[in-house]
Design a protein around this motif. Structure first.
Motif, short mmCIF file in Angstrom:
data_model
loop_
_atom_site.label_atom_id
_atom_site.label_comp_id
_atom_site.label_asym_id
_atom_site.label_seq_id
_atom_site.Cartn_x
_atom_site.Cartn_y
_atom_site.Cartn_z
N PHE A 60 32.08 40.83 43.92
CA PHE A 60 32.99 40.41 42.85
C PHE A 60 32.32 39.48 41.83
O PHE A 60 32.64 39.52 40.63
N ALA A 61 31.45 38.58 42.33
CA ALA A 61 30.95 37.46 41.52
C ALA A 61 30.46 37.83 40.11
O ALA A 61 30.80 37.14 39.15
N PRO A 62 29.70 38.95 39.94
CA PRO A 62 29.21 39.22 38.58
C PRO A 62 30.32 39.55 37.58
O PRO A 62 30.12 39.43 36.38
N TYR A 63 31.47 39.96 38.08
CA TYR A 63 32.52 40.46 37.18
C TYR A 63 33.74 39.54 37.12
O TYR A 63 34.61 39.70 36.26
N PHE A 64 33.84 38.62 38.05
CA PHE A 64 34.99 37.73 38.09
C PHE A 64 34.53 36.27 38.15
O PHE A 64 34.62 35.62 39.20
N PRO A 65 34.04 35.76 37.01
CA PRO A 65 33.55 34.37 37.00
C PRO A 65 34.69 33.38 37.23
O PRO A 65 35.86 33.68 36.94
N ALA A 66 34.31 32.24 37.76
CA ALA A 66 35.30 31.22 38.14
C ALA A 66 36.15 30.76 36.96
O ALA A 66 37.31 30.36 37.14
N ASP A 67 35.60 30.85 35.75
CA ASP A 67 36.35 30.34 34.59
C ASP A 67 37.31 31.38 34.00
O ASP A 67 37.93 31.14 32.96
N GLU A 68 37.43 32.57 34.65
CA GLU A 68 38.42 33.55 34.20
C GLU A 68 39.27 33.99 35.38
O GLU A 68 39.26 35.17 35.76
N PRO A 69 40.01 33.07 35.98
CA PRO A 69 40.74 33.42 37.21
C PRO A 69 41.79 34.51 37.02
O PRO A 69 42.11 35.25 37.95
N GLN A 70 42.31 34.66 35.78
CA GLN A 70 43.39 35.61 35.56
C GLN A 70 42.96 37.06 35.76
O GLN A 70 43.74 37.90 36.19
N LYS A 71 41.68 37.33 35.44
CA LYS A 71 41.17 38.70 35.57
C LYS A 71 41.31 39.21 37.01
O LYS A 71 41.82 40.30 37.25
N PHE A 72 40.85 38.40 37.95
CA PHE A 72 40.95 38.86 39.34
C PHE A 72 42.39 38.81 39.84
O PHE A 72 42.82 39.70 40.58
N ALA A 73 43.12 37.80 39.41
CA ALA A 73 44.53 37.69 39.84
C ALA A 73 45.29 38.98 39.47
O ALA A 73 46.09 39.49 40.26
N SER A 74 44.98 39.52 38.29
CA SER A 74 45.67 40.74 37.83
C SER A 74 45.32 41.94 38.70
O SER A 74 46.19 42.63 39.22
N VAL A 75 44.01 42.21 38.86
CA VAL A 75 43.64 43.39 39.63
C VAL A 75 44.03 43.24 41.10
O VAL A 75 44.38 44.22 41.77
N HIS A 76 44.00 42.01 41.59
CA HIS A 76 44.40 41.77 42.99
C HIS A 76 45.87 42.12 43.19
O HIS A 76 46.25 42.74 44.17
N LYS A 77 46.69 41.74 42.22
CA LYS A 77 48.13 41.97 42.36
C LYS A 77 48.47 43.46 42.29
O LYS A 77 49.40 43.92 42.94
N VAL A 78 47.70 44.21 41.49
CA VAL A 78 48.02 45.63 41.32
C VAL A 78 47.27 46.52 42.33
O VAL A 78 47.86 47.39 42.96
N PHE A 79 45.98 46.28 42.49
CA PHE A 79 45.17 47.15 43.37
C PHE A 79 44.90 46.54 44.74
O PHE A 79 44.62 47.27 45.70
N GLY A 80 44.94 45.22 44.82
CA GLY A 80 44.59 44.57 46.08
C GLY A 80 43.08 44.33 46.16
O GLY A 80 42.30 45.20 45.78
N ALA A 81 42.71 43.15 46.63
CA ALA A 81 41.29 42.77 46.69
C ALA A 81 40.47 43.78 47.48
O ALA A 81 39.36 44.16 47.09
N SER A 82 41.03 44.25 48.58
CA SER A 82 40.27 45.15 49.46
C SER A 82 39.98 46.49 48.76
O SER A 82 38.89 47.05 48.88
N ASN A 83 40.98 47.01 48.01
CA ASN A 83 40.74 48.26 47.28
C ASN A 83 39.75 48.06 46.13
O ASN A 83 38.91 48.92 45.89
N VAL A 84 39.85 46.92 45.44
CA VAL A 84 38.90 46.64 44.35
C VAL A 84 37.49 46.59 44.92
O VAL A 84 36.56 47.19 44.39
N ASN A 85 37.35 45.89 46.03
CA ASN A 85 36.07 45.80 46.73
C ASN A 85 35.53 47.20 47.04
O ASN A 85 34.41 47.55 46.69
#
Lengths: 129, 129
Positions: free
Chosen positions: A29-54
């Protein structure tokens, strides 16, 4: 013991921070979800789930992952804006726009053709018959 | 003891069958994922995850759920066909088509306008100047 060897351990990426896992040096995840843009991961996590994104990222080559993340973020945001149709709403509306433009273009082209005929043989059109 | 009171208990919907849970009478998946179309749920499960699909459906009113499921199935299938861009690939290509049609239409309309001028004052155009 590892302090100073990598920054990630001290500042986890936005994904690892949200799902509370250790942000490893080779975190997918790290290269695409930097700490200073938390909303990006929050969005994909809510729709796809962290495990599916992974999983989806792991199945791609590294040079494809950035675009895949962008498209997932786009899809996730579209789903928040339109929880019923998501991205598919945009597709339907674009398809309608294409059909309407095709119809207008066909009309304009027919008009051009008709006028071309009148310009070639002006006598046939000048008498309003 | 409950045998015969509902069919669902005997034949779970495609979703409950895949995620191996009891298909309750008020199962949120059952109306949209019939047992004879197992691929539909398998697709959305792989992309969004059963738990997210469940949550997204619960957040909608019942009359909106069928369309929401259709759009999720569409998005999931688009992601299988294009793992990098998913649905967003279709959106980009439709946007390009719209831009190209708009340009063609503008040209055709300009041509119509030009011909109209020549038909109004034919003398100015007949001498090939």
């Amino acid at each position: 013991m590892e302090s100073g060897t990598r920054q990630g351990a001290l500042s986890p990426c936005a994904a690892c921070k949200l799902i509370r896992r250790r942000c490893a040096q080779d975190c997918v995840f790290a290269p695409y979800f930097p700490a200073d843009e938390p909303q990006k991961f929050a969005s994909v996590h809510k729709v796809f789930g962290a495990s599916n994104v992974n999983k989806m990222l792991q199945e791609l080559q590294e040079h494809q992952r950035s675009e895949a993340v962008s498209s997932m973020v786009y899809e996730a945001n579209a789903r928040f804006q339109d929880p019923v149709r998501g991205c598919v709403g945009a597709i339907s509306s674009l398809q309608q726009q294409v059909e309407s433009l095709q119809a207008q273009l066909a009309l304009a082209q027919a008009e051009v053709e008709q006028m071309r005929m009148r310009l070639i043989s002006p006598s046939s059109s000048s008498s309003h018959n």
